[in-house]
Write a protein that holds these residues in place. Structure first.
Motif, PDB file in Angstrom:
ATOM      1  N   SER A  27       6.645  -5.148   7.414  1.00 15.90           N
ATOM      2  CA  SER A  27       5.376  -5.218   6.678  1.00 15.90           C
ATOM      3  C   SER A  27       5.627  -4.864   5.213  1.00 15.90           C
ATOM      4  O   SER A  27       6.638  -4.252   4.869  1.00 15.90           O
ATOM      5  N   MET A  28       4.705  -5.253   4.385  1.00 12.56           N
ATOM      6  CA  MET A  28       4.812  -4.931   2.956  1.00 12.56           C
ATOM      7  C   MET A  28       4.912  -3.411   2.775  1.00 12.56           C
ATOM      8  O   MET A  28       5.738  -2.926   2.003  1.00 12.56           O
ATOM      9  N   ARG A  29       4.101  -2.682   3.478  1.00 14.68           N
ATOM     10  CA  ARG A  29       4.099  -1.216   3.359  1.00 14.68           C
ATOM     11  C   ARG A  29       5.439  -0.631   3.817  1.00 14.68           C
ATOM     12  O   ARG A  29       6.021   0.219   3.146  1.00 14.68           O
ATOM     13  N   GLN A  30       5.951  -1.102   4.939  1.00 11.94           N
ATOM     14  CA  GLN A  30       7.223  -0.595   5.459  1.00 11.94           C
ATOM     15  C   GLN A  30       8.362  -0.898   4.493  1.00 11.94           C
ATOM     16  O   GLN A  30       9.223  -0.060   4.250  1.00 11.94           O
ATOM     17  N   VAL A  31       8.367  -2.095   3.927  1.00  7.40           N
ATOM     18  CA  VAL A  31       9.411  -2.480   2.970  1.00  7.40           C
ATOM     19  C   VAL A  31       9.307  -1.639   1.710  1.00  7.40           C
ATOM     20  O   VAL A  31      10.324  -1.167   1.174  1.00  7.40           O
ATOM     21  N   ALA A  32       8.094  -1.421   1.206  1.00  9.61           N
ATOM     22  CA  ALA A  32       7.911  -0.595   0.006  1.00  9.61           C
ATOM     23  C   ALA A  32       8.447   0.814   0.243  1.00  9.61           C
ATOM     24  O   ALA A  32       9.141   1.377  -0.617  1.00  9.61           O
ATOM     25  N   GLU A  33       8.146   1.372   1.405  1.00  7.43           N
ATOM     26  CA  GLU A  33       8.653   2.711   1.726  1.00  7.43           C
ATOM     27  C   GLU A  33      10.180   2.713   1.779  1.00  7.43           C
ATOM     28  O   GLU A  33      10.830   3.603   1.223  1.00  7.43           O
ATOM     29  N   GLU A  34      10.756   1.725   2.443  1.00  3.94           N
ATOM     30  CA  GLU A  34      12.214   1.636   2.569  1.00  3.94           C
ATOM     31  C   GLU A  34      12.878   1.457   1.202  1.00  3.94           C
ATOM     32  O   GLU A  34      13.951   2.015   0.942  1.00  3.94           O
ATOM     33  N   ALA A  35      12.255   0.677   0.322  1.00  7.32           N
ATOM     34  CA  ALA A  35      12.813   0.404  -1.007  1.00  7.32           C
ATOM     35  C   ALA A  35      12.518   1.530  -1.993  1.00  7.32           C
ATOM     36  O   ALA A  35      13.049   1.527  -3.102  1.00  7.32           O
TER      37      ALA A  35
END
Length: 187
Positions: A27-35
């Motif tokens: 998800s966009m949120r999961q990717v933002a957190e990971e990045a």
């Protein structure tokens, strides 16, 4: 496509999330957190999840194509170029479990997402077209139909070799599989 450092950071995160959680978990949120970037910054660079997946597919496939082309260019003998081209996709970078996981995940998405399927088809044709050209140069005695058939066979078998490596990581099996692909190609 030229990417910024931030876009590369984001795509690294997409790859990590796909390996860990699958494409559905990206998800966009999961990717933002990971990045370690804000959702707003992520949205500035990528419109939505589909654009993230498409950019990731482009990135990993382009890397594989470039490695295959470079490997073929590194040899002079036309009879050695098809094998070198094939082996370019079997370097440590592409035999890495994370890379293989991403590749299989993206192949699966291509079965249900028309945009990814179109991009996958374009990359497949680039790879197959290059291999056909190399085979035709190495074996000018073969008809174009025979070259086309051998190309499809080599790609199918090499994909199986790749999947076998992902499951067992046996270097002897890998080498035997690659040699078999070269025999199919060159006869």
């Amino acid at each position: 496509m030229t990417r910024t450092e931030t876009q590369d950071q984001i795509l690294d995160a997409v790859q990590s999330v796909i390996v860990r959680d699958g494409v559905r978990g990206a998800s966009m949120r999961q990717v933002a957190e990971e990045a370690d970037v804000s959702l707003g910054l992520l949205s500035y660079h990528f419109d939505d999840k589909d654009s993230l997946i498409l950019a990731t597919f482009d990135r990993v496939t382009t890397a594989l194509l470039e490695a295959s082309f470079a490997a073929a260019e590194a040899v002079d003998d036309p009879a050695e170029k098809p094998g070198a081209f094939l082996r370019g996709a079997f370097t440590d970078e592409f035999l890495d479990g994370d890379y293989l996981s991403i590749r299989v995940s993206l192949w699966a998405v291509a079965l249900t997402d028309e945009r990814i399927a179109l991009v996958d088809a374009e990359y497949y044709e680039q790879y197959a077209g290059a291999l056909r050209g190399l085979l035709a140069a190495a074996r000018p005695d073969l008809s174009s139909d025979e070259v086309a058939t051998r190309t499809v066979d080599v790609i199918a078998v090499s994909n199986g070799v790749w999947l076998d490596w992902a499951r067992h990581e046996n270097p002897d099996d890998l080498e035997r599989g690659l040699q078999f692909c070269e025999r199919i190609a060159l006869g």
